[in-house]
Structure formats: structure tokens, C-alpha cells
Write an enzyme that holds these catalytic residues in place. Structure first.
Site, mmCIF file in Angstrom:
data_model
loop_
_atom_site.group_PDB
_atom_site.id
_atom_site.type_symbol
_atom_site.label_atom_id
_atom_site.label_comp_id
_atom_site.label_asym_id
_atom_site.label_seq_id
_atom_site.Cartn_x
_atom_site.Cartn_y
_atom_site.Cartn_z
ATOM 1 N N GLU A 197 -9.687 -10.849 -7.462
ATOM 2 C CA GLU A 197 -8.728 -9.692 -7.236
ATOM 3 C C GLU A 197 -7.503 -9.893 -8.140
ATOM 4 O O GLU A 197 -6.968 -8.874 -8.765
ATOM 5 C CB GLU A 197 -8.090 -9.729 -5.726
ATOM 6 C CG GLU A 197 -9.087 -9.199 -4.775
ATOM 7 C CD GLU A 197 -8.672 -9.328 -3.402
ATOM 8 O OE1 GLU A 197 -7.751 -9.410 -2.984
ATOM 9 O OE2 GLU A 197 -9.637 -8.765 -2.546
ATOM 10 N N ARG A 225 2.621 -6.567 9.233
ATOM 11 C CA ARG A 225 1.893 -5.442 9.673
ATOM 12 C C ARG A 225 2.508 -5.081 10.946
ATOM 13 O O ARG A 225 2.397 -3.748 11.388
ATOM 14 C CB ARG A 225 0.434 -5.697 9.863
ATOM 15 C CG ARG A 225 -0.287 -5.595 8.446
ATOM 16 C CD ARG A 225 -1.654 -6.196 8.422
ATOM 17 N NE ARG A 225 -2.275 -5.967 7.075
ATOM 18 C CZ ARG A 225 -3.610 -6.492 6.752
ATOM 19 N NH1 ARG A 225 -3.793 -7.513 7.777
ATOM 20 N NH2 ARG A 225 -4.075 -6.077 5.558
ATOM 21 N N PHE A 235 -15.665 3.130 6.860
ATOM 22 C CA PHE A 235 -14.429 3.496 6.509
ATOM 23 C C PHE A 235 -14.101 3.465 4.965
ATOM 24 O O PHE A 235 -13.114 3.730 4.524
ATOM 25 C CB PHE A 235 -13.370 2.874 7.310
ATOM 26 C CG PHE A 235 -13.603 1.116 7.113
ATOM 27 C CD1 PHE A 235 -13.121 0.511 5.951
ATOM 28 C CD2 PHE A 235 -14.244 0.283 8.113
ATOM 29 C CE1 PHE A 235 -13.257 -0.925 5.981
ATOM 30 C CE2 PHE A 235 -14.204 -0.921 7.894
ATOM 31 C CZ PHE A 235 -13.953 -1.423 6.865
ATOM 32 N N THR A 264 -5.332 -7.336 10.674
ATOM 33 C CA THR A 264 -5.657 -5.855 10.034
ATOM 34 C C THR A 264 -5.051 -4.809 10.802
ATOM 35 O O THR A 264 -4.512 -3.827 10.266
ATOM 36 C CB THR A 264 -7.058 -5.907 9.949
ATOM 37 O OG1 THR A 264 -7.775 -7.046 9.282
ATOM 38 C CG2 THR A 264 -7.440 -4.740 8.982
ATOM 39 N N TYR A 279 -12.647 -2.528 -3.659
ATOM 40 C CA TYR A 279 -13.175 -2.696 -2.179
ATOM 41 C C TYR A 279 -14.570 -2.603 -2.285
ATOM 42 O O TYR A 279 -15.102 -2.282 -0.968
ATOM 43 C CB TYR A 279 -12.458 -1.461 -1.412
ATOM 44 C CG TYR A 279 -10.918 -1.739 -0.926
ATOM 45 C CD1 TYR A 279 -10.716 -2.897 -0.242
ATOM 46 C CD2 TYR A 279 -10.240 -0.777 -0.903
ATOM 47 C CE1 TYR A 279 -9.461 -2.919 0.263
ATOM 48 C CE2 TYR A 279 -8.792 -0.935 -0.342
ATOM 49 C CZ TYR A 279 -8.544 -2.183 0.053
ATOM 50 O OH TYR A 279 -7.364 -2.299 0.785
ATOM 51 N N ARG A 310 -1.939 -14.506 4.687
ATOM 52 C CA ARG A 310 -2.736 -13.846 5.775
ATOM 53 C C ARG A 310 -1.960 -13.974 7.088
ATOM 54 O O ARG A 310 -1.918 -12.925 7.885
ATOM 55 C CB ARG A 310 -4.272 -14.341 5.725
ATOM 56 C CG ARG A 310 -4.950 -14.050 4.552
ATOM 57 C CD ARG A 310 -6.291 -14.503 4.692
ATOM 58 N NE ARG A 310 -7.338 -14.163 5.888
ATOM 59 C CZ ARG A 310 -7.724 -12.896 6.235
ATOM 60 N NH1 ARG A 310 -7.752 -12.057 4.984
ATOM 61 N NH2 ARG A 310 -8.617 -12.724 6.872
ATOM 62 N N LYS A 361 0.845 -1.243 0.044
ATOM 63 C CA LYS A 361 0.174 0.044 -0.151
ATOM 64 C C LYS A 361 0.819 1.260 -0.034
ATOM 65 O O LYS A 361 2.059 1.201 0.360
ATOM 66 C CB LYS A 361 -0.975 -0.007 1.307
ATOM 67 C CG LYS A 361 -2.054 -0.954 1.267
ATOM 68 C CD LYS A 361 -2.897 -0.984 2.385
ATOM 69 C CE LYS A 361 -3.953 -1.984 2.235
ATOM 70 N NZ LYS A 361 -4.907 -1.789 3.405
ATOM 71 N N ASN A 419 -1.902 0.213 6.886
ATOM 72 C CA ASN A 419 -1.253 -1.134 7.455
ATOM 73 C C ASN A 419 -0.518 -1.823 6.317
ATOM 74 O O ASN A 419 -0.293 -3.183 6.459
ATOM 75 C CB ASN A 419 -2.775 -2.095 8.022
ATOM 76 C CG ASN A 419 -3.593 -2.464 6.928
ATOM 77 O OD1 ASN A 419 -3.609 -1.956 5.865
ATOM 78 N ND2 ASN A 419 -4.534 -3.336 7.226
ATOM 79 N N HIS A 463 -2.367 -5.399 1.760
ATOM 80 C CA HIS A 463 -3.484 -6.029 1.513
ATOM 81 C C HIS A 463 -3.318 -7.280 0.826
ATOM 82 O O HIS A 463 -2.466 -7.660 0.065
ATOM 83 C CB HIS A 463 -4.485 -5.308 0.622
ATOM 84 C CG HIS A 463 -5.578 -6.137 0.038
ATOM 85 N ND1 HIS A 463 -6.708 -5.965 0.975
ATOM 86 C CD2 HIS A 463 -5.689 -6.976 -1.075
ATOM 87 C CE1 HIS A 463 -7.517 -6.925 0.192
ATOM 88 N NE2 HIS A 463 -7.199 -7.280 -0.838
HETATM 89 P P1 CMP Z 1 -7.403 -4.536 3.780
HETATM 90 O O1 CMP Z 1 -6.933 -5.810 4.072
HETATM 91 O O2 CMP Z 1 -6.783 -3.967 2.644
HETATM 92 O O3 CMP Z 1 -8.982 -4.721 3.500
HETATM 93 C C1 CMP Z 1 -9.570 -3.398 3.906
HETATM 94 C C2 CMP Z 1 -9.006 -2.264 4.509
HETATM 95 O O4 CMP Z 1 -9.827 -1.573 5.290
HETATM 96 C C3 CMP Z 1 -7.977 -2.941 5.711
HETATM 97 O O5 CMP Z 1 -7.164 -3.429 4.991
HETATM 98 C C4 CMP Z 1 -7.849 -1.820 6.522
HETATM 99 O O6 CMP Z 1 -6.839 -1.196 6.074
HETATM 100 C C5 CMP Z 1 -9.099 -0.764 6.174
HETATM 101 N N1 CMP Z 1 -9.875 -0.415 7.485
HETATM 102 C C6 CMP Z 1 -10.072 0.615 7.860
HETATM 103 N N2 CMP Z 1 -10.890 0.651 9.172
HETATM 104 C C7 CMP Z 1 -11.257 -0.691 9.171
HETATM 105 C C8 CMP Z 1 -12.011 -1.299 10.335
HETATM 106 N N3 CMP Z 1 -12.493 -0.646 11.167
HETATM 107 N N4 CMP Z 1 -12.070 -2.678 10.073
HETATM 108 C C9 CMP Z 1 -11.309 -3.474 9.047
HETATM 109 N N5 CMP Z 1 -10.613 -2.891 8.019
HETATM 110 C C10 CMP Z 1 -10.588 -1.392 8.249
#
Ligand code: CMP
Length: 136
Positions: free
Chosen positions: A129, A105, A60, A94, A52, A88, A12, A115, A118
Site C-alpha cells: 500500500e 473510528r 460492497f 471496522t 481495494y 489498527r 477518508k 469509517n 483506512h
Molecule cells: P477499510 O479498512 O478501508 O477496508 C475496506 C473497507 O470496506 C472497510 O474499511 C469499510 O469501510 C468497507 N466496508 C463496507 N462494508 C464492509 C463490510 N461488510 N465488511 C468490511 N468492510 C466493509
């Protein structure tokens, strides 16, 4: 029995901006992932919104899409046995605050938004994806 899979990984904007691309790739390679395809791109917000879409009802969503399109990203197809779950595990939780020692992360993440990486969350989504970024 081998169970070769592919998954999509994105480095990212926060990580690309801090020049962490090579260090993160080394972590993948060290865990046995092959990087089958990769490209560095910057996407439009509308593309981030499509990518997304599963999160479109979340509070968010707007910030997330603005963020993913805010600077260059590196998208990669990773391959190894059980690549989806292995990626993962290597990424960690996350929220970097909850991520285990030794995960990407934990090491590089700044916040739940920034973070650093992805990864696809299921085999089905990995196919979707990968096709999103690498349809030949
Ligand atoms: P990612 O794995 O890219 O998938 C969705 C993204 O939303 C996640 O990583 C986070 O960076 C972002 N995000 C922001 N707020 C939240 C939240 N409350 N819960 C989960 N993902 C979040």
C-alpha cells in the site's frame, strides 16, 4: 528490542470533508507515530478499484471504490515500533458501532463505509500500500 515499522494510513473523504484531518493527525502523534510522508489527493475510481482489489469479490466493493474516490483523501506513511498493529488498535473496529472508546473510528466514524480512516492490515500489505501511493 525495537521493531520499527511503517504502515499506510488514509484519512477518508468523510473525515476530510468534516475538517478532521488535524485532529486525526494529532491522535496519531499523541500515540507516538511519526508522519513520514503525506499528501492530500483525489483518486479516480479505477485507482480505488486497484487499491481495494483484495475486496473485489465482496458485495460492497463497488460502493467502497466509488466512495474512496468521491472526494479528497489524505494518505500518510506512519512510522513507529509495531506501527501496523498499533495503527489498527488506534483506528478501532471496522464498524464504528463496534469500535472501542478512544479509537478514531469510535470518535469520528459515521458508518461501516464512512469509517474515517483506512490502515494496512499486515506488514506485507503495508509495503504494497505504501508503494501504491508513494513510489518514488
Ligand atoms: P477499510 O479498512 O478501508 O477496508 C475496506 C473497507 O470496506 C472497510 O474499511 C469499510 O469501510 C468497507 N466496508 C463496507 N462494508 C464492509 C463490510 N461488510 N465488511 C468490511 N468492510 C466493509
Amino acid at each position: 528490542m525495537s521493531n520499527l515499522e511503517q504502515t499506510l494510513s488514509i484519512i477518508k473523504p468523510d473525515a476530510v470533508e468534516r475538517n478532521l484531518e488535524n485532529e486525526i493527525k494529532e491522535m496519531f502523534k499523541h500515540k507516538g507515530f511519526s508522519i513520514i510522508k503525506e499528501k492530500k489527493i483525489q483518486i479516480e475510481k479505477s485507482e480505488a478499484e486497484r487499491f481495494y482489489k483484495v475486496h473485489e469479490t465482496k458485495p460492497f466493493y463497488n460502493d467502497l471504490c466509488a466512495y474512496l474516490s468521491s472526494g479528497p483523501i489524505v494518505v500518510m506513511v506512519l512510522e513507529k515500533d509495531n506501527a501496523v498493529s498499533g495503527n489498527r488498535e488506534l483506528m478501532g473496529a471496522t464498524n464504528p458501532n463496534d469500535a472501542a472508546e478512544g479509537t478514531i473510528r469510535k470518535k469520528f466514524g459515521i458508518s461501516i463505509d464512512k469509517n474515517s480512516v483506512h490502515g494496512s492490515d499486515s506488514i506485507e500489505n503495508a509495503k504494497i500500500e505504501i508503494n501504491f501511493f508513494f513510489k518514488d
